[in-house]
Motif scaffolding. Structure first.
Motif, PDB file in Angstrom:
ATOM      1  N   GLN A  48      36.726  22.356  35.181  1.00 20.21           N
ATOM      2  CA  GLN A  48      36.854  20.901  35.102  1.00 20.21           C
ATOM      3  C   GLN A  48      38.048  20.423  35.920  1.00 20.21           C
ATOM      4  OE1 GLN A  48      37.289  19.495  31.066  1.00 20.21           O
ATOM      5  NE2 GLN A  48      38.096  17.502  31.710  1.00 20.21           N
ATOM      6  N   ALA A  49      39.159  21.176  35.848  1.00 19.71           N
ATOM      7  CA  ALA A  49      40.380  20.772  36.553  1.00 19.71           C
ATOM      8  C   ALA A  49      40.209  20.833  38.064  1.00 19.71           C
ATOM      9  CB  ALA A  49      41.548  21.644  36.120  1.00 19.71           C
ATOM     10  N   VAL A  50      39.558  21.878  38.562  1.00 25.09           N
ATOM     11  CA  VAL A  50      39.456  22.047  40.017  1.00 25.09           C
ATOM     12  C   VAL A  50      38.256  21.321  40.607  1.00 25.09           C
ATOM     13  CG1 VAL A  50      40.686  24.235  39.925  1.00 25.09           C
ATOM     14  CG2 VAL A  50      38.182  24.233  39.837  1.00 25.09           C
ATOM     15  N   LYS A  51      37.313  20.909  39.779  1.00 23.53           N
ATOM     16  CA  LYS A  51      36.121  20.221  40.280  1.00 23.53           C
ATOM     17  C   LYS A  51      36.469  18.932  41.004  1.00 23.53           C
ATOM     18  CE  LYS A  51      31.646  18.392  38.747  1.00 23.53           C
ATOM     19  NZ  LYS A  51      30.745  18.172  37.574  1.00 23.53           N
ATOM     20  N   VAL A  52      37.482  18.233  40.509  1.00 20.51           N
ATOM     21  CA  VAL A  52      37.875  16.957  41.119  1.00 20.51           C
ATOM     22  C   VAL A  52      38.799  17.164  42.310  1.00 20.51           C
ATOM     23  CG1 VAL A  52      37.583  15.708  38.958  1.00 20.51           C
ATOM     24  CG2 VAL A  52      39.808  16.713  39.501  1.00 20.51           C
ATOM     25  N   LEU A  53      39.111  18.446  42.627  1.00 19.87           N
ATOM     26  CA  LEU A  53      39.994  18.762  43.748  1.00 19.87           C
ATOM     27  C   LEU A  53      39.287  19.772  44.649  1.00 19.87           C
ATOM     28  CD1 LEU A  53      43.223  19.259  41.608  1.00 19.87           C
ATOM     29  CD2 LEU A  53      42.594  17.220  42.903  1.00 19.87           C
ATOM     30  N   PRO A  54      38.268  19.352  45.358  1.00 21.33           N
ATOM     31  CA  PRO A  54      37.422  20.306  46.087  1.00 21.33           C
ATOM     32  C   PRO A  54      38.139  21.091  47.175  1.00 21.33           C
ATOM     33  CG  PRO A  54      36.917  18.030  46.705  1.00 21.33           C
ATOM     34  CD  PRO A  54      37.825  17.952  45.518  1.00 21.33           C
ATOM     35  N   GLU A  55      39.277  20.592  47.654  1.00 18.81           N
ATOM     36  CA  GLU A  55      40.003  21.305  48.705  1.00 18.81           C
ATOM     37  C   GLU A  55      41.057  22.266  48.141  1.00 18.81           C
ATOM     38  OE1 GLU A  55      41.700  18.358  51.202  1.00 18.81           O
ATOM     39  OE2 GLU A  55      39.801  17.670  52.024  1.00 18.81           O
ATOM     40  N   SER A  56      41.205  22.290  46.840  1.00 20.28           N
ATOM     41  CA  SER A  56      42.308  23.051  46.252  1.00 20.28           C
ATOM     42  C   SER A  56      42.076  24.555  46.358  1.00 20.28           C
ATOM     43  CB  SER A  56      42.490  22.671  44.782  1.00 20.28           C
ATOM     44  OG  SER A  56      41.327  22.982  44.040  1.00 20.28           O
ATOM     45  N   VAL A  57      43.185  25.284  46.440  1.00 17.26           N
ATOM     46  CA  VAL A  57      43.180  26.741  46.380  1.00 17.26           C
ATOM     47  C   VAL A  57      43.369  27.116  44.912  1.00 17.26           C
ATOM     48  CG1 VAL A  57      44.269  28.842  47.232  1.00 17.26           C
ATOM     49  CG2 VAL A  57      44.189  26.792  48.680  1.00 17.26           C
ATOM     50  N   THR A  58      42.699  28.178  44.465  1.00 15.17           N
ATOM     51  CA  THR A  58      42.606  28.448  43.029  1.00 15.17           C
ATOM     52  C   THR A  58      43.064  29.862  42.678  1.00 15.17           C
ATOM     53  OG1 THR A  58      40.288  29.061  43.384  1.00 15.17           O
ATOM     54  CG2 THR A  58      40.734  26.805  42.658  1.00 15.17           C
ATOM     55  N   SER A  59      43.546  30.016  41.428  1.00 13.98           N
ATOM     56  CA  SER A  59      43.967  31.325  40.932  1.00 13.98           C
ATOM     57  C   SER A  59      43.865  31.341  39.409  1.00 13.98           C
ATOM     58  CB  SER A  59      45.407  31.634  41.350  1.00 13.98           C
ATOM     59  OG  SER A  59      45.836  32.859  40.799  1.00 13.98           O
ATOM     60  N   MET A  60      43.142  32.325  38.883  1.00  8.80           N
ATOM     61  CA  MET A  60      42.962  32.414  37.432  1.00  8.80           C
ATOM     62  C   MET A  60      43.118  33.831  36.902  1.00  8.80           C
ATOM     63  SD  MET A  60      42.193  30.403  34.824  1.00  8.80           S
ATOM     64  CE  MET A  60      41.689  30.557  33.108  1.00  8.80           C
ATOM     65  N   ALA A  61      42.833  34.850  37.715  1.00  4.70           N
ATOM     66  CA  ALA A  61      42.660  36.208  37.199  1.00  4.70           C
ATOM     67  C   ALA A  61      43.939  37.035  37.239  1.00  4.70           C
ATOM     68  CB  ALA A  61      41.565  36.924  37.983  1.00  4.70           C
ATOM     69  N   ASN A  62      44.348  37.542  36.059  1.00  2.00           N
ATOM     70  CA  ASN A  62      45.345  38.598  35.974  1.00  2.00           C
ATOM     71  C   ASN A  62      44.627  39.947  36.039  1.00  2.00           C
ATOM     72  OD1 ASN A  62      44.100  38.693  33.490  1.00  2.00           O
ATOM     73  ND2 ASN A  62      45.928  38.230  32.303  1.00  2.00           N
ATOM     74  N   SER A  63      45.331  41.050  35.725  1.00  2.38           N
ATOM     75  CA  SER A  63      44.701  42.374  35.827  1.00  2.38           C
ATOM     76  C   SER A  63      43.450  42.472  34.966  1.00  2.38           C
ATOM     77  CB  SER A  63      45.701  43.464  35.414  1.00  2.38           C
ATOM     78  OG  SER A  63      46.704  43.640  36.378  1.00  2.38           O
ATOM     79  N   ALA A  64      43.550  42.043  33.703  1.00  2.00           N
ATOM     80  CA  ALA A  64      42.418  42.177  32.799  1.00  2.00           C
ATOM     81  C   ALA A  64      41.238  41.341  33.270  1.00  2.00           C
ATOM     82  CB  ALA A  64      42.830  41.778  31.380  1.00  2.00           C
ATOM     83  N   ALA A  65      41.500  40.098  33.662  1.00  5.38           N
ATOM     84  CA  ALA A  65      40.418  39.239  34.131  1.00  5.38           C
ATOM     85  C   ALA A  65      39.788  39.788  35.400  1.00  5.38           C
ATOM     86  CB  ALA A  65      40.938  37.828  34.369  1.00  5.38           C
ATOM     87  N   LEU A  66      40.597  40.372  36.272  1.00  2.84           N
ATOM     88  CA  LEU A  66      40.077  40.945  37.504  1.00  2.84           C
ATOM     89  C   LEU A  66      39.099  42.073  37.212  1.00  2.84           C
ATOM     90  CD1 LEU A  66      40.055  41.404  40.589  1.00  2.84           C
ATOM     91  CD2 LEU A  66      42.093  42.839  40.284  1.00  2.84           C
ATOM     92  N   PHE A  67      39.511  43.026  36.373  1.00  4.87           N
ATOM     93  CA  PHE A  67      38.669  44.193  36.117  1.00  4.87           C
ATOM     94  C   PHE A  67      37.525  43.889  35.159  1.00  4.87           C
ATOM     95  CE2 PHE A  67      42.231  46.310  38.111  1.00  4.87           C
ATOM     96  CZ  PHE A  67      41.604  47.304  38.833  1.00  4.87           C
ATOM     97  N   ALA A  68      37.627  42.782  34.424  1.00  4.53           N
ATOM     98  CA  ALA A  68      36.513  42.347  33.584  1.00  4.53           C
ATOM     99  C   ALA A  68      35.615  41.343  34.294  1.00  4.53           C
ATOM    100  CB  ALA A  68      37.050  41.728  32.291  1.00  4.53           C
ATOM    101  N   SER A  69      35.956  41.013  35.554  1.00  3.12           N
ATOM    102  CA  SER A  69      35.190  40.044  36.351  1.00  3.12           C
ATOM    103  C   SER A  69      35.014  38.720  35.626  1.00  3.12           C
ATOM    104  CB  SER A  69      33.817  40.632  36.729  1.00  3.12           C
ATOM    105  OG  SER A  69      33.969  41.813  37.494  1.00  3.12           O
ATOM    106  N   LEU A  70      36.102  38.245  35.013  1.00  5.11           N
ATOM    107  CA  LEU A  70      36.031  36.997  34.253  1.00  5.11           C
ATOM    108  C   LEU A  70      36.124  35.755  35.135  1.00  5.11           C
ATOM    109  CD1 LEU A  70      38.184  37.655  31.048  1.00  5.11           C
ATOM    110  CD2 LEU A  70      35.721  37.289  31.189  1.00  5.11           C
TER     111      LEU A  70
END
Length: 371
Positions: free
Chosen positions: A181-203
């Motif tokens: 929801q936060a990034v949807k209104v910012l289509p040009e934005s660069v994004t980051s969400m995944a730490n180690s656990a999220a990366l290896f869990a493909s979250l």
């Protein structure tokens, strides 16, 4: 015989980064080196990661230490600045702050005569409820920063999972929905969400940056897991010498408080490491210690400079043998579980009097103390 030291396997570090990049695909990698690179030595680890996309630290002094050590990679300051007078220092050193409060945003917008414009990250609170702007403020703040003379480039929009180490936890999907929801209104934005656990869990597979910390050092971010299950290799091998061996008769006690009494005639060994070196004082009886290809149980209380292990009635160890407290033969995840803590705490608590030996493959390439 030597007191505590740690071999830091730089080959394992590079192996882990390669594994992370394979898992991350084309995403950029922000290597988390806060807390003295999780006890592995901040400057030396940073200097080794020459091809990393960026380095993340928590405190201003960590960032400046890296610049003073000649590190040129982009540095992201995860907690941002704490007062306005730090902003020119960060700008001059090309350090990218994470902005997580309106107060920080306003201080940056109002800053005068910066030596150069800064790249910035914006942290949004999607449910962790520690740091981060509210969802309804993100679009306005993004627009303000993008239009500021003090900011260069697109701000990165980041958030942090509360339960990524439990991939099936419903909180993860709640946070992903809020982040989308936060990034949807910012289509040009660069994004980051995944730490180690999220990366290896493909979250969070659809975003631009990943932020590995624990996995970089070969440790599993999942409860009950070990790094080798994720094709990771431990970077730290914490060791100390066996400095005394003696016979103990049945009924005799060992150490402070007479906390352990021999149930039979046996041998004990004294290992030159203790809570003064960062070994956990609350480690219980039976915590494993690895000596010459075999596990021995910790007995008695952990002292400041030494621990005691039971070598058994048919003892084969010798004075001067090397004990491994955690490393390639004894996973730090297993020690942490026995102690009742997490690997982060064990690694980060390694004391500054523990010498770090930097090893490239099997060859010592450098010797130095924790920086």
């Amino acid at each position: 015989m030597r007191p505590a030291w740690a071999d830091i396997d730089l080959g394992a570090l590079h192996h882990n980064l390669k594994t992370i990049r394979t898992q991350a695909g084309k995403k950029r990698v922000l290597a988390i080196l806060k807390a003295n690179a999780y006890g592995h030595g901040l400057s030396r680890i940073a200097q080794e990661l020459q091809d990393i996309d960026a380095i993340g630290v928590a405190r201003v002094d960590e960032a400046l230490q890296l610049r003073n050590a000649g590190v040129t990679q982009p540095i992201v300051l995860l907690e941002g600045f704490f007062e306005a007078k730090q902003i020119p220092v960060l700008a001059a050193s090309n350090i990218q702050p994470v902005l997580h409060t309106k107060h920080q945003v306003n201080q940056l917008l109002q800053a005068d005569n910066l030596p150069q414009a800064m790249r910035v990250w914006i942290k949004v609170d999607t449910g962790m409820h520690r740091l981060g702007l509210n969802l309804e403020d993100v679009e306005r703040v993004y627009t303000q920063l993008k239009g500021s003379r003090n900011v260069v480039g697109e701000p990165v929009i980041m958030s942090h999972f509360a339960c990524a180490d439990e991939p099936a936890h419903p909180q993860n999907q709640v946070q992903l929905a809020r982040y989308a929801q936060a990034v949807k209104v910012l289509p040009e934005s660069v994004t980051s969400m995944a730490n180690s656990a999220a990366l290896f869990a493909s979250l969070a597979p659809d975003y631009d940056w990943v932020r590995p910390g624990l996995s970089l050092y070969g440790i599993s971010p999942f409860p009950g897991g070990v790094g080798r299950e994720l094709a990771l290799q431990p970077v730290m091998n914490l060791q100390a010498s066996l400095i005394s061996i003696r016979k103990i008769n049945q009924g005799e006690s060992v150490g402070y408080g007479a906390a352990w009494t021999a149930p039979h005639d046996t041998w004990i060994g004294i290992v030159a490491i203790g809570y003064g070196d960062g070994y956990p004082r609350h480690a219980p009886q039976g915590t494993p210690v690895w000596i010459n290809g075999k596990e021995y149980p910790l007995v008695g209380r952990v002292a400041m400079d030494m621990i005691t292990v039971e070598l058994g009635p048919h003892m084969s160890a010798q004075l001067g043998d090397t004990a491994q407290l955690w490393g390639p033969d004894l996973a730090v995840e297993r020690v942490a579980e026995t102690v009742g803590t997490i690997p982060y705490e064990l690694l980060c608590n390694v004391a500054r009097r523990v010498n770090l030996h930097y090893i490239d493959g099997h060859d010592v390439s450098g010797l130095g103390e924790v920086s």
